[in-house]
Design a protein around this motif. Structure first.
Motif, short mmCIF file in Angstrom:
data_model
loop_
_atom_site.label_atom_id
_atom_site.label_comp_id
_atom_site.label_asym_id
_atom_site.label_seq_id
_atom_site.Cartn_x
_atom_site.Cartn_y
_atom_site.Cartn_z
N PRO A 112 -8.65 -2.27 2.87
CA PRO A 112 -7.93 -1.19 3.55
C PRO A 112 -7.98 -1.29 5.07
O PRO A 112 -6.99 -1.01 5.74
CB PRO A 112 -8.65 0.08 3.05
CG PRO A 112 -9.17 -0.30 1.70
CD PRO A 112 -9.57 -1.74 1.83
N GLU A 113 -9.15 -1.71 5.62
CA GLU A 113 -9.24 -1.79 7.08
C GLU A 113 -8.34 -2.89 7.65
O GLU A 113 -7.83 -2.78 8.77
CB GLU A 113 -10.70 -2.02 7.53
CG GLU A 113 -11.37 -3.25 6.96
CD GLU A 113 -12.12 -2.99 5.68
OE1 GLU A 113 -13.09 -3.72 5.41
OE2 GLU A 113 -11.74 -2.04 4.94
N VAL A 114 -8.12 -3.95 6.87
CA VAL A 114 -7.21 -5.01 7.31
C VAL A 114 -5.77 -4.51 7.25
O VAL A 114 -4.95 -4.80 8.13
CB VAL A 114 -7.39 -6.28 6.46
CG1 VAL A 114 -6.38 -7.34 6.85
CG2 VAL A 114 -8.81 -6.82 6.61
N LEU A 115 -5.45 -3.76 6.21
CA LEU A 115 -4.13 -3.16 6.11
C LEU A 115 -3.87 -2.27 7.32
O LEU A 115 -2.79 -2.33 7.93
CB LEU A 115 -4.03 -2.34 4.83
CG LEU A 115 -2.79 -1.45 4.69
CD1 LEU A 115 -1.52 -2.30 4.64
CD2 LEU A 115 -2.88 -0.57 3.45
N LEU A 116 -4.85 -1.47 7.69
CA LEU A 116 -4.70 -0.58 8.85
C LEU A 116 -4.46 -1.39 10.12
O LEU A 116 -3.59 -1.06 10.93
CB LEU A 116 -5.94 0.31 9.00
CG LEU A 116 -6.11 1.41 7.95
CD1 LEU A 116 -7.47 2.08 8.09
CD2 LEU A 116 -5.00 2.44 8.05
N SER A 117 -5.23 -2.46 10.31
CA SER A 117 -5.07 -3.29 11.50
C SER A 117 -3.69 -3.95 11.53
O SER A 117 -3.06 -4.06 12.58
CB SER A 117 -6.16 -4.37 11.55
OG SER A 117 -7.44 -3.79 11.68
N ALA A 118 -3.23 -4.38 10.35
CA ALA A 118 -1.91 -5.01 10.27
C ALA A 118 -0.81 -4.03 10.65
O ALA A 118 0.11 -4.35 11.41
CB ALA A 118 -1.67 -5.54 8.86
N LEU A 119 -0.90 -2.81 10.15
CA LEU A 119 0.11 -1.80 10.46
C LEU A 119 0.04 -1.39 11.93
O LEU A 119 1.07 -1.17 12.57
CB LEU A 119 -0.07 -0.58 9.56
CG LEU A 119 0.29 -0.81 8.08
CD1 LEU A 119 -0.06 0.42 7.26
CD2 LEU A 119 1.76 -1.17 7.93
N GLU A 120 -1.17 -1.32 12.48
CA GLU A 120 -1.31 -1.00 13.91
C GLU A 120 -0.62 -2.07 14.75
O GLU A 120 0.02 -1.78 15.77
CB GLU A 120 -2.79 -0.89 14.29
CG GLU A 120 -3.45 0.39 13.82
CD GLU A 120 -4.93 0.43 14.13
OE1 GLU A 120 -5.52 -0.65 14.39
OE2 GLU A 120 -5.51 1.53 14.12
N LEU A 121 -0.75 -3.33 14.34
CA LEU A 121 -0.11 -4.43 15.05
C LEU A 121 1.41 -4.29 15.00
O LEU A 121 2.10 -4.47 16.01
CB LEU A 121 -0.53 -5.77 14.43
CG LEU A 121 0.10 -7.04 15.02
CD1 LEU A 121 -0.28 -7.19 16.49
CD2 LEU A 121 -0.34 -8.26 14.23
N VAL A 122 1.94 -3.94 13.84
CA VAL A 122 3.39 -3.73 13.70
C VAL A 122 3.84 -2.56 14.57
O VAL A 122 4.85 -2.65 15.28
CB VAL A 122 3.76 -3.49 12.23
CG1 VAL A 122 5.21 -3.05 12.10
CG2 VAL A 122 3.53 -4.76 11.41
N PHE A 123 3.07 -1.46 14.54
CA PHE A 123 3.43 -0.29 15.35
C PHE A 123 3.43 -0.63 16.84
O PHE A 123 4.18 -0.05 17.62
CB PHE A 123 2.45 0.86 15.11
CG PHE A 123 2.50 1.44 13.72
CD1 PHE A 123 3.49 1.07 12.81
CD2 PHE A 123 1.56 2.36 13.30
CE1 PHE A 123 3.54 1.59 11.53
CE2 PHE A 123 1.60 2.89 12.03
CZ PHE A 123 2.58 2.51 11.13
N ALA A 124 2.58 -1.58 17.24
CA ALA A 124 2.48 -1.96 18.65
C ALA A 124 3.57 -2.95 19.07
O ALA A 124 3.63 -3.36 20.22
CB ALA A 124 1.11 -2.58 18.92
N GLY A 125 4.42 -3.34 18.13
CA GLY A 125 5.52 -4.23 18.47
C GLY A 125 5.32 -5.67 18.04
O GLY A 125 6.12 -6.53 18.37
N GLY A 126 4.24 -5.95 17.29
CA GLY A 126 3.97 -7.31 16.86
C GLY A 126 4.43 -7.58 15.44
O GLY A 126 5.10 -6.77 14.81
N THR A 127 4.06 -8.75 14.95
CA THR A 127 4.40 -9.17 13.59
C THR A 127 3.12 -9.61 12.90
O THR A 127 2.35 -10.39 13.47
CB THR A 127 5.39 -10.34 13.61
OG1 THR A 127 6.56 -9.95 14.32
CG2 THR A 127 5.77 -10.76 12.20
#
Length: 255
Positions: free
Chosen positions: A135-150
């Motif tokens: 779950p913590e990796v999922l959160l980090s991945a979504l945070e990256l997307v929200f910040a404009g990344g892929t």
């Protein structure tokens, strides 16, 4: 429920974001598409941790997903499973990008084969998150997307790095400089719009030529500019010309 080693922001920056790299606000209207209720419930909890004010809708299959995005125009992000009971998730992804080009899509899938990952990004996904992630990796991945990344699965990056020395260029290497317009992940209709933009056609002229409503054409133009990471039509023409593509960019498509 949801773990591979987390992909760092530095690694993800090697890949082109379909929507640019500028900071974007956390989406407040999110659709979760998965036929397992427990997975949808777990994702709801993760998303609420990222944004407690988010409104989260759920769909159990591809038909419901398309219907909900069409009915709820405020949806900003779709978390999409690939194994759906009524159709393949990649076809749903393609239809979402075609019909709703401004909606961001992140794939969350048990499938982790390189072909599925490559096809998802070619169709315009902003991320591909294995369901095996913590779950913590999922959160980090979504945070990256929200910040404009892929977000790219780290094991896929390693696989591409190992194959980069082979005669056949890898998906990752090719994506650094698209060899043809379709490699950008634009839909067929968006390529038609880009072709007419290159000819200097206005939105109204494009509407008449493609027999599409003006809001639809405007959405396609917005998606094209974001994909090319430019601010206006002039910059888009320069960007396309700099890649050395010859017109016509594509054959006629039927949407």
């Amino acid at each position: 429920m949801l773990a591979v080693t987390e992909t760092s922001k530095a690694e993800a920056s090697r890949w082109p974001s379909k929507h640019g790299q500028s900071k974007r606000p956390s989406p407040t209207n999110i659709l979760v598409v998965d036929h397992h209720f427990l997975i949808r419930d777990a994702l709801r909890g993760c998303l609420k941790r990222l944004n407690s004010d988010a409104t989260i809708l759920e769909a159990a299959n591809g038909h419901q997903a398309i219907e909900l995005v069409s009915e709820h125009t405020e949806i900003q992000l779709v978390l999409l499973a690939l194994n759906l009971p009524d159709r393949d998730g990649l076809s749903v992804l393609g239809e979402l990008r075609e019909r709703h080009p401004t909606v961001s899509v992140v794939v969350l899938s048990a499938r982790q084969d390189p072909d599925s990952v490559a096809r998802a990004f070619a169709l315009g996904a902003l991320g591909f998150i294995p369901k095996s992630e913590r779950p913590e990796v999922l959160l980090s991945a979504l945070e990256l997307v929200f910040a404009g990344g892929t977000y790219i699965p780290s094991q896929f990056l390693l696989c591409e790095a190992r194959s980069s020395s082979k005669p056949n260029a890898s998906f990752a290497a090719n994506s650094m400089r698209p060899r043809k317009p379709a490699d950008l992940g634009l839909t067929g209709r968006q390529l038609d719009v880009l072709e007419l933009m290159m000819k200097g056609k206005s939105n109204k002229a494009i509407c008449r030529e493609l027999n599409r409503a003006e809001p639809t054409v405007k959405n396609h133009v917005t998606a094209i500019l974001k994909t090319l990471k430019v601010m206006n039509r002039t910059e888009a023409v320069i960007a396309v010309s700099s890649l050395g593509w010859e017109r016509p960019l594509t054959q006629s498509h039927v949407a």
